[in-house]
Design an enzyme around this catalytic site. Structure first.
Site, PDB file in Angstrom:
ATOM      1  N   ASP A  13      14.711   9.879  29.634  1.00  0.00           N
ATOM      2  CA  ASP A  13      14.034  11.096  29.876  1.00  0.00           C
ATOM      3  C   ASP A  13      14.371  11.472  31.286  1.00  0.00           C
ATOM      4  O   ASP A  13      15.629  11.504  31.441  1.00  0.00           O
ATOM      5  CB  ASP A  13      12.488  10.592  29.673  1.00  0.00           C
ATOM      6  CG  ASP A  13      11.577  12.096  29.558  1.00  0.00           C
ATOM      7  OD1 ASP A  13      11.692  12.924  30.373  1.00  0.00           O
ATOM      8  OD2 ASP A  13      11.160  12.136  28.358  1.00  0.00           O
ATOM      9  N   HIS A  45       8.050  14.461  33.572  1.00  0.00           N
ATOM     10  CA  HIS A  45       8.053  14.424  32.220  1.00  0.00           C
ATOM     11  C   HIS A  45       8.147  12.799  31.670  1.00  0.00           C
ATOM     12  O   HIS A  45       7.294  12.528  30.824  1.00  0.00           O
ATOM     13  CB  HIS A  45       9.152  15.346  31.635  1.00  0.00           C
ATOM     14  CG  HIS A  45       8.799  15.316  30.009  1.00  0.00           C
ATOM     15  ND1 HIS A  45       9.578  14.521  29.235  1.00  0.00           N
ATOM     16  CD2 HIS A  45       8.460  16.138  29.406  1.00  0.00           C
ATOM     17  CE1 HIS A  45       9.498  14.976  28.047  1.00  0.00           C
ATOM     18  NE2 HIS A  45       8.790  15.890  27.958  1.00  0.00           N
ATOM     19  N   ASN A  92       9.037  21.498  19.649  1.00  0.00           N
ATOM     20  CA  ASN A  92       7.850  22.207  19.934  1.00  0.00           C
ATOM     21  C   ASN A  92       7.754  23.731  19.636  1.00  0.00           C
ATOM     22  O   ASN A  92       7.284  24.551  20.281  1.00  0.00           O
ATOM     23  CB  ASN A  92       7.447  22.221  21.435  1.00  0.00           C
ATOM     24  CG  ASN A  92       6.955  20.929  21.830  1.00  0.00           C
ATOM     25  OD1 ASN A  92       6.751  19.936  20.903  1.00  0.00           O
ATOM     26  ND2 ASN A  92       6.865  20.431  23.301  1.00  0.00           N
ATOM     27  N   SER A  97       6.502  15.834  22.777  1.00  0.00           N
ATOM     28  CA  SER A  97       6.900  14.778  23.892  1.00  0.00           C
ATOM     29  C   SER A  97       5.776  13.827  24.156  1.00  0.00           C
ATOM     30  O   SER A  97       6.137  12.525  24.337  1.00  0.00           O
ATOM     31  CB  SER A  97       7.197  15.237  25.055  1.00  0.00           C
ATOM     32  OG  SER A  97       8.384  16.382  25.026  1.00  0.00           O
TER      33      SER A  97
END
Ligand SMILES: [Ca+2]
Ligand SMILES: [Ca+2]
Length: 411
Positions: free
Chosen positions: A164, A197, A289, A351
């Site tokens: 990530d 994130h 998404n 996520s």
């Protein structure tokens, strides 16, 4: 249909979908429009070579076609090349070469800006034990983490890699639990997260439990490996994502969690996933998404546990992608977790659903170390609570994960 759809998306110039971040569900449509722009690293091409070619094949191929060999992704026979002229012509020429398995643009992988469901707040004063924000963790309660913990909280020798934006390894609810891996965004050995994130995903999978601080992750006993493939602005490239997957597998990661993706780089990501699977890793990735029947990779890659997002009411989160490649769903709406500089915040997205599943895979691996990756995936599917249409369906896959049942039923 899936194949046709995917082909259309790739053919229509690398539609990019960010898969991370936090969405107010009603914003999904307008945001989706923002992502449907051409996004590839200018001039860069990923070239996959057939296995067993002689060393130097990439350099020879590049030279013969007038391309620049930029770098190679070790382990999976992929080279990054740069064309000074038209990319489509270079792609055609490469695909006609003997020994070339595929050629595709090196896509930009990016996250949408994070939308916080609530403003980050300083944690309550540390308590001697417990987790002061635990009562706000609806997701952990929904998947019955505490029932799973009666079997195991996860072992430190079980490694869950978070691929990530990095991890704030100094966060008090993660400190001492993080293996500092590589930073493929900046090409160094410090995977500090300057975004949020990755730290958020890490906390969902494995924040420390009963330490008097913040929250608890699904697998508070495992080790978290920080592999940074996205920059502090949340963007990266397909070759960095693939490099991170291969690197984590080589370092012995048992579980690889990917809260990122896009329609580009399909072939290269499949090669990286296949490599990780060959090393025994369980690979978990977000469905994306866009709120659509839309394949993003690696979530739709073969051999991956593709994860959609659900709400506290066990409905599909409106932003969650769906399709017949989905494996399971997990909580992904207003999920509270760790953010850099010691904070906590709630975000929404597939996520956030993905590291719930990665944490559960870490628990299964800890309890049953001899279980192979496919058996871990099967246990997670079989332990899930069926939602929507009876049995498997493209909205919820095999259902919303249930950590308690997954661990308990294997006893
Ligand atoms: Ca804690
Ligand atoms: Ca169902």
């Amino acid at each position: 249909l899936r194949h046709v759809l995917t082909s259309c998306l790739v053919a229509s110039s690398l539609v990019l979908a960010g898969c991370g971040g936090a969405f107010a569900p009603q914003q999904a449509t307008s945001r989706q429009a923002d992502w449907t722009t051409l996004r590839a690293v200018p001039g860069e091409i990923l070239v996959g070579f057939q296995r067993g070619l002689a060393r130097g094949a990439a350099a020879a191929t590049a030279r013969s076609l007038g391309l620049q060999l930029v770098r190679e992704v070790p382990g999976i026979d992929i080279a990054v090349m740069r064309a000074s002229g038209a990319v489509p012509a270079a792609l055609r020429a490469l695909r006609a070469q003997r020994g070339v398995a595929f050629a595709e643009p090196n896509a930009v992988e990016s996250l949408p800006p994070l939308r916080r469901s609530e403003e980050p707040s300083p944690p309550p004063s540390p308590a001697p034990q417990g987790d002061p924000l635990a009562d706000k963790q609806w997701g952990l309660a929904k998947v019955d983490g505490k029932a799973a913990w009666r079997v195991t909280r996860g072992l430190p020798e079980t490694i869950v890699a978070i691929i990530d934006t990095g991890i704030d390894y100094n966060h008090p609810d993660l400190a001492g639990r993080v293996i500092k891996g590589r930073d493929f965004a900046n090409n160094d050995d410090d995977p500090m997260d300057g975004h949020a994130h990755g730290t958020h995903c890490a906390g969902i999978a494995g924040a420390s439990a009963d330490n008097g601080i913040g929250i608890a992750g699904v697998a508070p006993g495992v080790s978290l490996m920080a592999v940074k493939v996205l920059s502090d602005s949340g963007s990266g490239t397909t070759d960095a994502v693939c490099g991170g997957i291969v690197w984590a597998a080589d370092q012995g990661a048992h579980v690889i969690s990917l809260s990122l993706g896009g329609p580009g780089g399909k072939e290269a990501k499949q090669a990286a996933v296949d490599y990780a699977r060959s090393k025994g890793a369980v690979v978990v990735a977000a469905m994306g998404n866009n709120g659509a029947n839309m394949a993003v990779y690696p979530g739709a890659s073969k051999g991956v546990i593709g994860v959609g997002a659900t709400t506290a009411e066990d409905t599909r989160a409106s932003f969650s992608n769906f399709g017949d490649w989905i494996a399971v769903t997990a909580p992904g709406h207003q999920i509270l977790s760790t953010v850099p500089n010691g904070g906590f915040a709630a975000y929404s997205g597939t996520s956030m659903a993905t590291p719930h599943v990665a944490g559960l895979a870490g628990l299964v691996r800890s309890a049953y170390p001899a279980l192979e990756a496919e058996a871990v995936a099967a246990a997670i599917r079989q332990g899930a609570t069926d939602l929507g249409a009876a049995g498997f369906d493209p909205q919820f896959g095999h259902g919303r994960i249930d950590a308690g049942r997954t661990l308990q039923r294997r006893r």
